[in-house]
Design a protein around this motif. Sequence first.
Motif, PDB file in Angstrom:
ATOM      1  N   LYS A  78      35.763 -25.513  -2.375  1.00 59.58           N
ATOM      2  CA  LYS A  78      34.512 -24.764  -2.552  1.00 59.58           C
ATOM      3  C   LYS A  78      33.469 -25.105  -1.490  1.00 59.58           C
ATOM      4  N   GLU A  79      33.641 -26.254  -0.834  1.00 60.26           N
ATOM      5  CA  GLU A  79      32.655 -26.636   0.191  1.00 60.26           C
ATOM      6  C   GLU A  79      32.788 -25.814   1.465  1.00 60.26           C
ATOM      7  N   CYS A  80      33.931 -25.147   1.633  1.00 59.20           N
ATOM      8  CA  CYS A  80      34.184 -24.411   2.869  1.00 59.20           C
ATOM      9  C   CYS A  80      33.712 -22.971   2.717  1.00 59.20           C
ATOM     10  N   ILE A  81      32.856 -22.522   3.647  1.00 63.28           N
ATOM     11  CA  ILE A  81      32.300 -21.164   3.539  1.00 63.28           C
ATOM     12  C   ILE A  81      33.044 -20.185   4.458  1.00 63.28           C
ATOM     13  N   SER A  82      34.311 -20.496   4.737  1.00 63.07           N
ATOM     14  CA  SER A  82      35.040 -19.691   5.723  1.00 63.07           C
ATOM     15  C   SER A  82      35.093 -18.209   5.346  1.00 63.07           C
ATOM     16  N   GLY A  83      35.137 -17.917   4.040  1.00 63.04           N
ATOM     17  CA  GLY A  83      35.190 -16.511   3.634  1.00 63.04           C
ATOM     18  C   GLY A  83      33.963 -15.748   4.115  1.00 63.04           C
ATOM     19  N   ALA A  84      32.781 -16.341   3.920  1.00 65.22           N
ATOM     20  CA  ALA A  84      31.547 -15.682   4.367  1.00 65.22           C
ATOM     21  C   ALA A  84      31.529 -15.545   5.887  1.00 65.22           C
ATOM     22  N   ILE A  85      32.100 -16.535   6.582  1.00 64.50           N
ATOM     23  CA  ILE A  85      32.146 -16.458   8.045  1.00 64.50           C
ATOM     24  C   ILE A  85      33.058 -15.315   8.484  1.00 64.50           C
ATOM     25  N   MET A  86      34.243 -15.243   7.870  1.00 61.50           N
ATOM     26  CA  MET A  86      35.196 -14.226   8.305  1.00 61.50           C
ATOM     27  C   MET A  86      34.800 -12.819   7.884  1.00 61.50           C
ATOM     28  N   GLN A 126      26.007 -22.362  10.327  1.00 57.91           N
ATOM     29  CA  GLN A 126      25.278 -22.305   9.050  1.00 57.91           C
ATOM     30  C   GLN A 126      26.019 -23.033   7.933  1.00 57.91           C
ATOM     31  N   CYS A 127      27.223 -23.530   8.220  1.00 62.78           N
ATOM     32  CA  CYS A 127      27.948 -24.290   7.201  1.00 62.78           C
ATOM     33  C   CYS A 127      27.423 -25.722   7.185  1.00 62.78           C
ATOM     34  N   PRO A 128      26.965 -26.216   6.023  1.00 62.94           N
ATOM     35  CA  PRO A 128      26.397 -27.567   5.969  1.00 62.94           C
ATOM     36  C   PRO A 128      27.400 -28.660   6.366  1.00 62.94           C
ATOM     37  N   ASN A 129      28.685 -28.349   6.299  1.00 62.31           N
ATOM     38  CA  ASN A 129      29.695 -29.361   6.639  1.00 62.31           C
ATOM     39  C   ASN A 129      30.044 -29.391   8.116  1.00 62.31           C
ATOM     40  N   PHE A 130      29.617 -28.350   8.847  1.00 65.77           N
ATOM     41  CA  PHE A 130      30.017 -28.207  10.246  1.00 65.77           C
ATOM     42  C   PHE A 130      29.677 -29.460  11.060  1.00 65.77           C
ATOM     43  N   GLY A 131      30.710 -30.036  11.685  1.00 65.18           N
ATOM     44  CA  GLY A 131      30.482 -31.189  12.563  1.00 65.18           C
ATOM     45  C   GLY A 131      30.161 -32.469  11.817  1.00 65.18           C
ATOM     46  N   ALA A 181      31.053 -33.439   7.640  1.00 65.62           N
ATOM     47  CA  ALA A 181      32.274 -33.688   6.856  1.00 65.62           C
ATOM     48  C   ALA A 181      33.469 -32.940   7.444  1.00 65.62           C
ATOM     49  N   CYS A 182      33.209 -31.870   8.156  1.00 72.13           N
ATOM     50  CA  CYS A 182      34.291 -31.042   8.696  1.00 72.13           C
ATOM     51  C   CYS A 182      34.303 -31.081  10.224  1.00 72.13           C
ATOM     52  N   ARG A 183      35.358 -31.669  10.760  1.00 69.47           N
ATOM     53  CA  ARG A 183      35.539 -31.770  12.209  1.00 69.47           C
ATOM     54  C   ARG A 183      37.020 -31.499  12.505  1.00 69.47           C
ATOM     55  N   PRO A 243      39.594 -31.617   9.226  1.00 70.20           N
ATOM     56  CA  PRO A 243      39.099 -30.305   8.829  1.00 70.20           C
ATOM     57  C   PRO A 243      39.019 -30.143   7.318  1.00 70.20           C
ATOM     58  N   LEU A 244      37.914 -29.623   6.825  1.00 70.92           N
ATOM     59  CA  LEU A 244      37.808 -29.279   5.396  1.00 70.92           C
ATOM     60  C   LEU A 244      38.397 -27.894   5.154  1.00 70.92           C
ATOM     61  N   GLY A 245      38.254 -27.044   6.158  1.00 66.10           N
ATOM     62  CA  GLY A 245      38.751 -25.673   6.038  1.00 66.10           C
ATOM     63  C   GLY A 245      39.577 -25.312   7.259  1.00 66.10           C
ATOM     64  N   ALA A 246      40.334 -24.222   7.121  1.00 67.01           N
ATOM     65  CA  ALA A 246      41.255 -23.834   8.184  1.00 67.01           C
ATOM     66  C   ALA A 246      40.582 -23.401   9.491  1.00 67.01           C
ATOM     67  N   PRO A 247      39.408 -22.739   9.465  1.00 69.42           N
ATOM     68  CA  PRO A 247      38.827 -22.313  10.751  1.00 69.42           C
ATOM     69  C   PRO A 247      38.431 -23.473  11.671  1.00 69.42           C
ATOM     70  N   MET A 248      38.472 -24.716  11.148  1.00 73.42           N
ATOM     71  CA  MET A 248      38.183 -25.872  12.003  1.00 73.42           C
ATOM     72  C   MET A 248      39.464 -26.412  12.638  1.00 73.42           C
ATOM     73  N   VAL A 249      40.629 -25.820  12.283  1.00 69.84           N
ATOM     74  CA  VAL A 249      41.897 -26.369  12.757  1.00 69.84           C
ATOM     75  C   VAL A 249      42.301 -25.768  14.102  1.00 69.84           C
ATOM     76  N   ALA A 277      36.955 -19.764  14.170  1.00 74.73           N
ATOM     77  CA  ALA A 277      35.577 -19.703  14.658  1.00 74.73           C
ATOM     78  C   ALA A 277      34.917 -21.084  14.640  1.00 74.73           C
ATOM     79  N   CYS A 278      35.165 -21.884  13.593  1.00 75.44           N
ATOM     80  CA  CYS A 278      34.484 -23.180  13.506  1.00 75.44           C
ATOM     81  C   CYS A 278      34.938 -24.126  14.614  1.00 75.44           C
ATOM     82  N   ALA A 279      36.247 -24.157  14.870  1.00 70.98           N
ATOM     83  CA  ALA A 279      36.752 -25.017  15.942  1.00 70.98           C
ATOM     84  C   ALA A 279      36.240 -24.547  17.298  1.00 70.98           C
TER      85      ALA A 279
HETATM   86  S1  SF4 Z   1      36.090 -24.871   8.300  1.00 69.51           S
HETATM   87 FE1  SF4 Z   1      34.591 -26.520   8.042  1.00 69.51          FE
HETATM   88  S2  SF4 Z   1      32.776 -25.886   9.231  1.00 69.51           S
HETATM   89 FE2  SF4 Z   1      34.082 -24.092   8.929  1.00 69.51          FE
HETATM   90  S3  SF4 Z   1      33.277 -23.112   7.097  1.00 69.51           S
HETATM   91 FE3  SF4 Z   1      34.951 -24.439   6.402  1.00 69.51          FE
HETATM   92  S4  SF4 Z   1      33.936 -26.387   5.920  1.00 69.51           S
HETATM   93 FE4  SF4 Z   1      32.466 -25.196   7.113  1.00 69.51          FE
END
Ligand code: SF4
Lengths: 88, 369
Positions: free
Chosen positions: B311-319, B327-332, B334-336, B340-346, B351-353
Amino acid sequence: MCLAIPGKLLSITAQLDDTFRQGKVSFGGICKEVNLSMVPEAQIGDYVLVHVGVAIGRVDEAEAMQTFEYLKQMGEMEELNTPENKNQ
Amino acid sequence: MKYLSEYRDPALVEDYLKQIHQVTTKPWTLMEICGGQTHSLVKNGILDMLPEKITMVHGPGCPVCVTPISIIDEAIYLAKQPNIILCSFGDMLRVPGSKENLLEVKAMGADVRILYSPLEAVQLAKENPDKEVVFFAVGFETTAPANALSIVQAAQTGVKNYSILASHVLVPPAMEAILGDPDNLIDGFLAAGHVCTIMGMEEYYPIAEKYKCPVVITGFEPVDLLQGILMTVQQLEKGEYKVENQYTRYVQREGNKLAKATLEKVFEVSDRTWRGIGKIPMSGYEVNEKYKRYNSRIKFNLDLPAAEENKECISGAIMKGLKKPLQCPNFGKACRPEHPLGAPMVSSEGACAAYYHYASDQKPAEALS
Ligand code: SF4
């Protein structure tokens, strides 16, 4: 992984039937076996657009050269080396 | 303009930029579909060069990002079986499942292999007749024909110990899901060039018409992207909503007929859950009845409990284009990429990566709405 990269068809290495062909393709020096089933029109010397080991279209030579140049500049050619040999 | 000298044709880039600045009079939000396009836009600093009135939002066209947790869990379950060799494209290994990822399972001794092509997996099956080889077949329309071909090849050459765990997704139903969302902000789309090399342009006409939204099929090089943006903005400023093709050198109107025939032969269109977005009707390919012996889900009776998304990952709203990575509070935090907390950081096509690697000096973006 979604990138499709143009390469030059060097030789036909296997032909199972009319459509199933495989060939050696050079991507700016790196050679790979590529399936040619979806580009029956491609001849040796032609450039083909390749994605995950399968040619999905034919490309004009000048266009292919420009794309190589760009991919080299961008450091995007490494995708061709199976990561297994590289880092895993 | 710090990256300008790296372009393959700086003069052309400058010319397109100038034209984009000239034609833009109103604020427009454009979405590029493909993760490769996102990567190129961010890496080349193009987002900073566009007029302020143009907002680029980053679409769901990254197979690594949209493969749901449940399917990652299926892959992990299969990888843990002692007689199975699980093969996958490299990026999939670090995507978090509900408990762990494939890389961790591999480190614990599972036979997980990274391959460049599904056809290599068929070869691997031939070489290991006493094992079952499973290919984790993710991908959009660009990749699906290769996955289909691997099944045709296995069938033709009598390889029985091969199957695919399919996670195929389709672009047009995702565009409809995004445009049909009541919060949708998108005025125009850059469609994914290589997807259209396979599928052609026809599917996009009804979408452009129904939602009065221009769709420009666009490549992934800087010059392509700028030309695609210019073509889209020109339409918007004139009140038009056509399907246009910027990527004529690789895209024919009818696509690649043989590739489409191979898809039809092996797959059927099915509902698909997209990570972060949810279920989209008729938005994927599954192995059809005729080739079901090559479907890992049937072969191994897969029936795992559905997994909860993080639930911490806002990837749906991003995509969906409602939020930007910064705008994701975890960016950089908790999520690096290393964690990675979510797939777009992988994947670097996520987009996050892409923002993390190339745009991390940017300030958090303003809210979009
Ligand atoms: S992948 Fe990481 S930075 Fe991107 S939306 Fe999910 S939690 Fe946030």
